[in-house]
Write an enzyme that holds these catalytic residues in place. Structure first.
Site, PDB file in Angstrom:
ATOM      1  N   ASP A  44       0.823  -1.209   0.000  1.00 52.99           N
ATOM      2  CA  ASP A  44       0.000   0.000   0.000  1.00 52.99           C
ATOM      3  C   ASP A  44       0.856   1.257   0.000  1.00 52.99           C
ATOM      4  OD1 ASP A  44      -2.327  -1.387   0.074  1.00 52.99           O
ATOM      5  OD2 ASP A  44      -2.747  -1.037   2.192  1.00 52.99           O
ATOM      6  N   LYS A  66      -4.189   3.058  -2.572  1.00 50.49           N
ATOM      7  CA  LYS A  66      -4.974   3.324  -1.372  1.00 50.49           C
ATOM      8  C   LYS A  66      -4.691   4.686  -0.769  1.00 50.49           C
ATOM      9  CE  LYS A  66      -7.215  -0.489   0.089  1.00 50.49           C
ATOM     10  NZ  LYS A  66      -6.790  -0.635   1.442  1.00 50.49           N
ATOM     11  N   MET A 179      -6.714   8.870  10.270  1.00 48.40           N
ATOM     12  CA  MET A 179      -7.367   9.420   9.073  1.00 48.40           C
ATOM     13  C   MET A 179      -8.222  10.643   9.384  1.00 48.40           C
ATOM     14  SD  MET A 179      -8.468   5.815   7.321  1.00 48.40           S
ATOM     15  CE  MET A 179      -8.844   4.968   8.835  1.00 48.40           C
TER      16      MET A 179
HETATM   17  N1  SAH Z   1      -3.148  -0.021   9.605  1.00 52.57           N
HETATM   18  C1  SAH Z   1      -2.557   1.264   9.882  1.00 52.57           C
HETATM   19  C2  SAH Z   1      -3.553   2.395   9.783  1.00 52.57           C
HETATM   20  C3  SAH Z   1      -4.133   2.598   8.401  1.00 52.57           C
HETATM   21  S1  SAH Z   1      -5.215   3.976   8.354  1.00 52.57           S
HETATM   22  C4  SAH Z   1      -1.908   1.235  11.267  1.00 52.57           C
HETATM   23  O1  SAH Z   1      -2.106   0.283  12.024  1.00 52.57           O
HETATM   24  O2  SAH Z   1      -1.192   2.184  11.604  1.00 52.57           O
HETATM   25  C5  SAH Z   1      -4.128   5.257   7.826  1.00 52.57           C
HETATM   26  C6  SAH Z   1      -3.939   6.286   8.922  1.00 52.57           C
HETATM   27  O3  SAH Z   1      -2.965   5.832   9.856  1.00 52.57           O
HETATM   28  C7  SAH Z   1      -3.399   7.602   8.428  1.00 52.57           C
HETATM   29  O4  SAH Z   1      -4.410   8.425   7.885  1.00 52.57           O
HETATM   30  C8  SAH Z   1      -2.839   8.181   9.709  1.00 52.57           C
HETATM   31  O5  SAH Z   1      -3.874   8.673  10.533  1.00 52.57           O
HETATM   32  C9  SAH Z   1      -2.278   6.937  10.390  1.00 52.57           C
HETATM   33  N2  SAH Z   1      -0.836   6.786  10.122  1.00 52.57           N
HETATM   34  C10 SAH Z   1      -0.228   5.705   9.630  1.00 52.57           C
HETATM   35  N3  SAH Z   1       1.111   5.872   9.583  1.00 52.57           N
HETATM   36  C11 SAH Z   1       1.352   7.104  10.069  1.00 52.57           C
HETATM   37  C12 SAH Z   1       2.543   7.870  10.284  1.00 52.57           C
HETATM   38  N4  SAH Z   1       3.759   7.396   9.996  1.00 52.57           N
HETATM   39  N5  SAH Z   1       2.411   9.109  10.809  1.00 52.57           N
HETATM   40  C13 SAH Z   1       1.205   9.609  11.127  1.00 52.57           C
HETATM   41  N6  SAH Z   1       0.042   8.931  10.935  1.00 52.57           N
HETATM   42  C14 SAH Z   1       0.118   7.693  10.426  1.00 52.57           C
END
Ligand code: SAH
Length: 262
Positions: A44, A66, A179
């Site tokens: 992704d 995505k 998000m």
């Molecule tokens: N499965 C992922 C989340 C997917 S939804 C997990 O467990 O982290 C995607 C959201 O995750 C983004 O919109 C943001 O809110 C958050 N996110 C993921 N990686 C990030 C990062 N390095 N810094 C800040 N927010 C992050």
């Protein structure tokens, strides 16, 4: 001699692997081993380039997109692709940012595999709430400030976030919003309207755990404007609650000055 018949009886398998929030050092050992032995990686947008450096040069790489508003492959197409590759006998790594079971639609992908009798395994990853808060120096619980922590999605449907607002404004808890960047003004407005203190601390962290990390702190009242001024870009994680006060004291990670987001 390999022919279609032998290929079809070789068991393919899908490994649903969490890539963590960005810093490749946060990959699990199991994830690294699988990245090195997989035939194909379906990844992704959230997976950081530095994580992809661990993929074997022989492996095929398929970008499934995505990014918000840019669904390179629809979810059903991704599900069908995973089934197809596994039925070809391939060892497939389905690589997702963070943890695949937290706002990652990993469960949906596995359900399709289960229906088609495809074998699978799950490798958890460091979810953004945990990884990003760590690199921002904001403990999600602390005996003085929060005894409970909630993870919610701030993704807006038709301009409004369908969240259980009364449960989000309880005292002594931390709320982590995935998000939620686009909907931040509405989220702050609703929390105040449901009884949260306008000066409740809030942090928005962009690109947590990688060189472009930015942490902006403020209050429910002033954060929408601060986020605009700071020109934050996705991915951003929002942390709300008194634990945010600890950021100044506990911040330890120094992002690289002048690094540009990809
Ligand atoms: N499965 C992922 C989340 C997917 S939804 C997990 O467990 O982290 C995607 C959201 O995750 C983004 O919109 C943001 O809110 C958050 N996110 C993921 N990686 C990030 C990062 N390095 N810094 C800040 N927010 C992050």
């Amino acid at each position: 001699m390999a022919d279609i018949n032998t290929a079809s009886i070789v068991a393919g398998r899908v490994y649903l692997v969490g890539a963590g929030p960005g810093d490749p050092e946060l990959l699990t050992l199991r994830a690294v081993k699988l990245l090195q032995k997989a035939d194909v990686i379906v990844y992704d947008h959230l997976v950081s380039p530095a994580v992809l450096d661990f993929v074997s040069p022989q492996a095929e790489r398929i970008y499934a997109g995505k990014r918000r508003n840019e669904h390179t492959m629809r979810q059903e197409q991704i599900n069908a692709l995973l089934v197809k590759l596994a039925l070809q006998g391939k060892q497939v790594v389905r690589l997702k940012g963070g943890d695949p079971f937290i706002f990652g639609r990993g469960g949906e992908e596995l359900q399709t595999l289960a229906v088609h009798g495809v074998a699978f395994e799950v490798v958890p990853g460091v979810t953004a709430a945990s990884g990003v808060s760590s690199y921002a120096g904001i403990p999600l619980t602390h005996r003085d400030y929060a005894q409970c922590c909630m993870f919610v999605t701030g993704h807006l449907k038709d301009g409004s976030a369908d969240l259980d607002w009364p449960s989000l404004v309880r005292l002594n808890q931390t709320v982590v919003i995935y998000m939620g960047l686009g909907g931040l003004p509405e989220i702050c407005r609703q929390l105040i309207a449901h009884g949260a203190a306008p000066d409740l601390p809030i942090a928005v962290v962009q690109d947590g755990s990688i060189a472009t990390q930015k942490v902006v702190t403020g209050t429910l009242q002033d954060m929408p404007e601060k986020v605009l001024l700071a020109k934050l870009k996705s991915p951003c994680l929002t942390i709300i609650g008194d634990v945010v006060k600890l950021h100044q004291e506990l911040s330890w990670y120094t992002p690289v000055q002048g690094a540009s987001a990809n």
